[in-house]
Write a protein that holds these residues in place. Sequence first.
Motif, PDB file in Angstrom:
ATOM      1  N   GLU A 181       0.841  -1.193   0.000  1.00 37.07           N
ATOM      2  CA  GLU A 181       0.000   0.000   0.000  1.00 37.07           C
ATOM      3  C   GLU A 181       0.878   1.244   0.000  1.00 37.07           C
ATOM      4  O   GLU A 181       1.104   1.856   1.027  1.00 37.07           O
ATOM      5  N   GLY A 183       1.848   4.812  -2.497  1.00 37.82           N
ATOM      6  CA  GLY A 183       1.383   5.601  -3.621  1.00 37.82           C
ATOM      7  C   GLY A 183       1.880   7.011  -3.491  1.00 37.82           C
ATOM      8  O   GLY A 183       2.416   7.392  -2.461  1.00 37.82           O
ATOM      9  N   PRO A 185       0.752  10.993  -3.795  1.00 38.23           N
ATOM     10  CA  PRO A 185      -0.438  11.843  -3.884  1.00 38.23           C
ATOM     11  C   PRO A 185      -0.532  12.493  -5.256  1.00 38.23           C
ATOM     12  O   PRO A 185       0.458  12.956  -5.799  1.00 38.23           O
ATOM     13  N   VAL A 192      -7.986   4.665  -3.918  1.00 38.89           N
ATOM     14  CA  VAL A 192      -6.775   4.327  -3.158  1.00 38.89           C
ATOM     15  C   VAL A 192      -6.457   5.460  -2.184  1.00 38.89           C
ATOM     16  O   VAL A 192      -6.146   5.241  -1.015  1.00 38.89           O
ATOM     17  N   ILE A 232      -2.308  25.687   2.278  1.00 37.26           N
ATOM     18  CA  ILE A 232      -1.203  24.751   2.443  1.00 37.26           C
ATOM     19  C   ILE A 232      -1.491  23.523   1.594  1.00 37.26           C
ATOM     20  O   ILE A 232      -2.527  22.874   1.736  1.00 37.26           O
ATOM     21  N   GLU A 233      -0.563  23.241   0.705  1.00 36.06           N
ATOM     22  CA  GLU A 233      -0.747  22.203  -0.308  1.00 36.06           C
ATOM     23  C   GLU A 233      -1.337  20.902   0.235  1.00 36.06           C
ATOM     24  O   GLU A 233      -2.327  20.400  -0.270  1.00 36.06           O
TER      25      GLU A 233
ATOM     26  N   ASN B  55      12.542  18.817  -8.591  1.00 37.66           N
ATOM     27  CA  ASN B  55      11.152  19.138  -8.285  1.00 37.66           C
ATOM     28  C   ASN B  55      10.748  20.497  -8.829  1.00 37.66           C
ATOM     29  O   ASN B  55      10.641  21.467  -8.092  1.00 37.66           O
ATOM     30  N   TYR B 118       3.747  25.163   0.009  1.00 34.90           N
ATOM     31  CA  TYR B 118       3.864  23.866   0.675  1.00 34.90           C
ATOM     32  C   TYR B 118       4.012  24.107   2.165  1.00 34.90           C
ATOM     33  O   TYR B 118       4.309  25.224   2.608  1.00 34.90           O
ATOM     34  N   ARG B 119       3.826  23.043   2.920  1.00 35.70           N
ATOM     35  CA  ARG B 119       3.972  23.138   4.366  1.00 35.70           C
ATOM     36  C   ARG B 119       5.411  23.525   4.688  1.00 35.70           C
ATOM     37  O   ARG B 119       6.341  22.834   4.259  1.00 35.70           O
ATOM     38  N   GLN B 202      11.829  17.616   0.602  1.00 39.23           N
ATOM     39  CA  GLN B 202      11.374  16.734  -0.477  1.00 39.23           C
ATOM     40  C   GLN B 202      10.003  16.160  -0.152  1.00 39.23           C
ATOM     41  O   GLN B 202       9.095  16.116  -0.983  1.00 39.23           O
ATOM     42  N   ARG B 206       6.616  16.622  -2.330  1.00 38.44           N
ATOM     43  CA  ARG B 206       6.027  15.444  -2.974  1.00 38.44           C
ATOM     44  C   ARG B 206       6.034  14.281  -1.996  1.00 38.44           C
ATOM     45  O   ARG B 206       6.945  13.481  -1.968  1.00 38.44           O
ATOM     46  N   PRO B 207       5.014  14.219  -1.112  1.00 37.81           N
ATOM     47  CA  PRO B 207       5.037  13.140  -0.127  1.00 37.81           C
ATOM     48  C   PRO B 207       4.685  11.787  -0.734  1.00 37.81           C
ATOM     49  O   PRO B 207       3.671  11.681  -1.420  1.00 37.81           O
ATOM     50  N   PRO B 208       5.515  10.775  -0.512  1.00 39.52           N
ATOM     51  CA  PRO B 208       5.075   9.430  -0.816  1.00 39.52           C
ATOM     52  C   PRO B 208       4.270   8.965   0.386  1.00 39.52           C
ATOM     53  O   PRO B 208       4.642   9.262   1.505  1.00 39.52           O
ATOM     54  N   THR B 209       3.169   8.332   0.172  1.00 38.60           N
ATOM     55  CA  THR B 209       2.328   8.031   1.335  1.00 38.60           C
ATOM     56  C   THR B 209       1.929   6.576   1.400  1.00 38.60           C
ATOM     57  O   THR B 209       2.063   5.827   0.441  1.00 38.60           O
ATOM     58  N   GLN B 210       1.423   6.227   2.567  1.00 39.69           N
ATOM     59  CA  GLN B 210       0.670   5.012   2.682  1.00 39.69           C
ATOM     60  C   GLN B 210      -0.777   5.380   2.428  1.00 39.69           C
ATOM     61  O   GLN B 210      -1.183   6.498   2.684  1.00 39.69           O
ATOM     62  N   THR B 211      -1.523   4.405   1.955  1.00 36.90           N
ATOM     63  CA  THR B 211      -2.864   4.764   1.521  1.00 36.90           C
ATOM     64  C   THR B 211      -3.843   4.901   2.670  1.00 36.90           C
ATOM     65  O   THR B 211      -4.776   5.668   2.598  1.00 36.90           O
ATOM     66  N   ASN B 212      -3.635   4.135   3.726  1.00 31.42           N
ATOM     67  CA  ASN B 212      -4.715   4.022   4.690  1.00 31.42           C
ATOM     68  C   ASN B 212      -4.563   4.941   5.887  1.00 31.42           C
ATOM     69  O   ASN B 212      -5.317   4.864   6.829  1.00 31.42           O
ATOM     70  N   ILE B 215      -0.580  11.301   5.910  1.00 28.03           N
ATOM     71  CA  ILE B 215       0.729  11.356   5.277  1.00 28.03           C
ATOM     72  C   ILE B 215       1.811  11.361   6.355  1.00 28.03           C
ATOM     73  O   ILE B 215       1.852  12.247   7.197  1.00 28.03           O
ATOM     74  N   PRO B 218       9.072  10.177   6.016  1.00 25.99           N
ATOM     75  CA  PRO B 218       9.932   8.997   6.009  1.00 25.99           C
ATOM     76  C   PRO B 218      10.657   8.861   7.351  1.00 25.99           C
ATOM     77  O   PRO B 218      10.856   9.856   8.049  1.00 25.99           O
ATOM     78  N   PRO B 219      11.010   7.635   7.729  1.00 22.32           N
ATOM     79  CA  PRO B 219      11.695   7.442   9.002  1.00 22.32           C
ATOM     80  C   PRO B 219      13.064   8.121   9.005  1.00 22.32           C
ATOM     81  O   PRO B 219      13.687   8.305   7.963  1.00 22.32           O
TER      82      PRO B 219
END
Lengths: 453, 242
Positions: A181, A183, A185, A192, A232-233, B55, B118-119, B202, B206-212, B215, B218-219
């Motif tokens: 899971e 993805g 944004p 999803v 804020i985006e 970016n 952006y934040r 970064q 452009r955050p990569p996320t988990q879906t559930n 956001i 990253p660790p």
Amino acid sequence: MLTYPNKGDKLFLGSTKTYCVVGDLLGDGGQGRVVQVMLDGQPYAVKWYHPYYHAHDPGLYERLRQAIDQGAPNASFLWPIETVSSPDVSGFGYLMRLRDARYRGLSDLKWGKDHKRYVRRTNRILATIGYNIAECYQCLHLKGMCYVDLNEKNVFFNPADGDTLICDNDNVDFDSQAKLEVGTPGFMAPEVQRGEARPNVLSDFHALAVLLFELFMLHHPLMGRASLKYPIEDVGIPKLFGTNPVFIFDPKDDSNRALSSNEHPEAAFAGAIAVPRWRVLPSFMQDLFVKAFGDGLHTPQARVTEGTWRRAFLRLRDLTFPCANPDCGNDNYFDPERFKSQPGPPKCAYCGQPLKKPVRMRIDNRLVMMNLGVSLYPYHIDSGRPFDLAKPIGIVAAHPLKAGVIGLRNLSDTNWSSTLPSGESVDVPPGKSALLETGVTISFGRATGEVRR
Amino acid sequence: MYDELIQDTQAAQKELHLILLCDCSGSMSVQGKIDTLNQVMRDTIPMLQDVAQDNPQGKMLVRCIAFSDRATWHIQTPTSVDQLHWSPLQADGITEMGDAFVLLADAMSKDKMPAHAYRPVVVLLSDGAPTDQGVSFDKGMEAINNSPWGARAMRVAIAIGSDANIDVLKKFNSLSEVDVLTAKNPDELRAKIRYATVTLSQFAIRPPTQTNNAIAPPPVPDAPVAAPASAASDDDDDWGSW
């Protein structure tokens, strides 16, 4: 134990004694590091995962093994060749082909003309890239696999010819068993993004449509005026991409309409850059995006599939012709429908100068601009043939002696025949050229092309 | 209608504001801590430039507040990372962190930030505890939380050395997933500053996320992170040495 391989370290392939030697660091990303390696005197790349990433993605190793067993869907994928490990370094990585330095990231298209990363391109090249991307994902999906986290960072292209590479193939899984899971944004499908579905082939379709839209429009298809509500985006993401997505060019719902630059000071964030680009896009192409971001947002099964994109991009590419203004260098779409709706003679969408009618050929219901250097392929003369751009059957070339005279050179191995405006019939054997002049028809066997200029 | 020609203009580019709050109190001069910090910053700028290069949808702008007896802008104008040069910070005086927060809060007010961005990412670096002779730490925090962008910013504190007051710095942090980052040696400082500036910027763009879930950033890396090859390129103009 070290956590990352260092320069000079040996990394062993699979469970063999064959090894590659680590060279320079090429990049450091969210999942891992990419280093150059040498194997049998040839440069390759290895992606080595961050130690913390393994806990994040327990299925990673098995997925990699599976991908390696399956093999690349086509030659455009920088696919995992073999897993690599070392007795001195914890964790693992995988070996892949090195990306040629000529290839550029898709997001580089968003740089303006005065930026050093700006990429000069034509609509013809963009259509070629769109076609290639669609073909790649079609090949992947036909293997029963889904890509999972398709976004603009995975795709690279050669600005010279539109050739495309697909990177980051380590999330790939069989559609029915995909569990990961993750993805990005904006590229995640709404279902999803809302957390209602796992990424699968249908969500890949959505991401692909976003990617293709951005390729031409340089803006996100769901970031219209509604996005201006969120200073804020990241606050807007769940709504704009998840619970209430609306296409910025939706013909029925203008709540998230793209704003022109003169409409709002912040119009750039609401798609101003896309407005003039959308206006010149032929309607068959607009219709596909309206479908992808209309029904397709809410009904995954209604999304546009790769075969449809491929057909559309070839048709679009065939309609491009260069602007006659030597200082312009851009190309426009030959779109009689739009030309008719405009007052006065058509002008270049980039420089505003009047357009010069291109030499064009109609083969059945297919229209092809016969620009110098343009090739014809089997699909042009036989609608039953699959799209295959490997071997052209003809190329538009200038007459070696007579200025301004152009012809279509027969690159196929069959004879064509051409009928001149006078009614005279001429044989065009392989290697010879047929004149491209108004009133000329060329018989390719099954199909006949009719020329106008 | 040809009223709007297509131009090869820059695609929409939102601003990403990165603000550093650097402790320049006297203790930072001990054991070359301030020199290390200066060197790490010089080292980090090329990595920030790399993020900016990758970016086009983000315009990364950097500012820096230095605080000791009082807080001053070390870099006042939001400066594009491409134009960013690090002039060294100097250490002397006490730790008026609260003053720095007030300066930050003012910069994070609605009229001083763009309408859309952006934040923001705000990084606090300190090796001690606030002295609270001017504006107190708590008053300063209140000012940040009352400023619209300050309250929403990704705020991360980095504790330098072993004397930093982690419990106090914790109150500055706004990300539930990220603890106070600790740096007990130059390598750790480099890794943590890199995470707080490069990785989080970064992530903001452009955050990569988990879906559930929401956001999540990253660790934090558990090992020092090497600079990309490009950051350590040879100086072609220098023929005097290898």
